[in-house]
Design an enzyme around this catalytic site. Structure first.
Site, mmCIF file in Angstrom:
data_model
loop_
_atom_site.group_PDB
_atom_site.id
_atom_site.type_symbol
_atom_site.label_atom_id
_atom_site.label_comp_id
_atom_site.label_asym_id
_atom_site.label_seq_id
_atom_site.Cartn_x
_atom_site.Cartn_y
_atom_site.Cartn_z
ATOM 1 N N THR A 28 32.819 36.842 50.786
ATOM 2 C CA THR A 28 33.303 36.264 52.008
ATOM 3 C C THR A 28 34.976 36.424 51.967
ATOM 4 O OG1 THR A 28 34.243 34.059 50.969
ATOM 5 C CG2 THR A 28 32.103 34.105 51.918
ATOM 6 N N VAL A 54 34.472 34.372 46.755
ATOM 7 C CA VAL A 54 35.391 33.500 47.675
ATOM 8 C C VAL A 54 36.818 33.834 47.205
ATOM 9 C CG1 VAL A 54 35.925 31.174 48.354
ATOM 10 C CG2 VAL A 54 33.654 31.820 47.564
ATOM 11 N N VAL A 84 35.574 35.010 41.661
ATOM 12 C CA VAL A 84 36.683 34.643 42.404
ATOM 13 C C VAL A 84 37.386 36.009 42.882
ATOM 14 C CG1 VAL A 84 39.131 33.728 41.999
ATOM 15 C CG2 VAL A 84 37.370 32.601 40.967
ATOM 16 N N LYS A 85 37.412 35.941 44.219
ATOM 17 C CA LYS A 85 38.074 37.068 44.947
ATOM 18 C C LYS A 85 39.629 37.129 44.715
ATOM 19 C CE LYS A 85 36.419 39.787 48.887
ATOM 20 N NZ LYS A 85 36.180 39.615 50.383
ATOM 21 N N VAL A 86 40.265 38.149 44.243
ATOM 22 C CA VAL A 86 41.464 38.172 43.960
ATOM 23 C C VAL A 86 42.417 39.453 44.766
ATOM 24 C CG1 VAL A 86 43.507 38.290 42.130
ATOM 25 C CG2 VAL A 86 41.236 37.040 41.490
#
Ligand code: E4P
Length: 212
Positions: free
Chosen positions: A27, A56, A82-84
């Site tokens: 996402t 996310v 965790v998208k960073v």
């Protein structure tokens, strides 16, 4: 090559999941903002629906705040990644989360150098954005190719996740290059299955069978 769905739409995710080929979801804030309802509830649903990583993205741009967001995100499901964003603050965050055993997806990657640094910092996935490079007149797939070479040169453990995939040829090129994973919207996923000769062949079989 793992196939992820690039969507925050639970109906699209369910539809794709019936095909038996989806192994994760990505996402982003733009995709989530298109959906109605509480975004945390949506992510919880996605995490239950999909047996695989669900990326996310954090919204903060400074590492301490990214880490605070990440602490909340991982509570939404056991499969949260965790998208960073791949910035200086992002790298600090990736490093820190890696040390804490939290998987990250380094996003908004547009060069092999960014990917190399993200992998060294401990990202589980690196996401080169192919379509957005094509949009500005560059060859997005060339970046994936270069990045694969760099990763093979140094045996880097991060998985290369081809992102911003706009059509079936992007998908095919990513598979030729040996990308570890690719994330596609539902429209591209469905296009992958279609072929006019399949339709023509099926119509002929059915017509021949029904002809006395
Ligand atoms: C990847 O994780 C991103 O969500 C996505 O692939 C971005 O694609 P776009 O450039 O079509 O928005």
């Amino acid at each position: 090559m793992k196939i992820f769905l690039d969507s925050a739409n639970i109906e699209h995710i369910r539809q794709a999941n019936t095909l038996g080929v989806i192994e994760g979801v990505t996402t982003n804030p733009s995709l989530l903002s298109k959906e109605k309802g509480d975004w945390k509830k949506i992510i919880r649903h996605i995490c239950k629906e999909i047996d695989g990583p669900v990326s996310v993205e954090v919204l903060a741009t400074e590492s301490a705040a990214m880490l605070a967001e990440a602490r909340e995100l991982v509570k939404l499901g056991p499969n949260i990644v965790v998208k960073v964003p791949t910035t200086i603050e992002g790298l600090k965050t990736i490093k820190e989360l890696h040390q804490r055993g939290v998987e990250t997806n380094a996003t908004l990657i547009f060069s092999p150098n960014q990917a190399l640094l993200a992998a060294k910092a401990g990202a589980a996935f690196v996401s080169p954005f192919v379509g957005r490079l094509d949009d500005i007149g560059q060859d997005g797939m060339q970046v994936v190719q270069d990045l694969m070479t760099v990763f093979r040169n140094y045996d880097l453990p991060a998985q290369v996740l081809a992102a911003s995939i706009r059509h079936t040829n992007h998908f095919f090129q990513a598979s030729l290059l040996g990308a570890d994973a690719v994330t596609v919207p539902l429209s591209v996923l469905l296009d992958l299955i279609k072929h006019p000769l399949t339709d023509i062949g099926l119509a002929k079989f059915l017509a021949d069978w029904s002809t006395p």
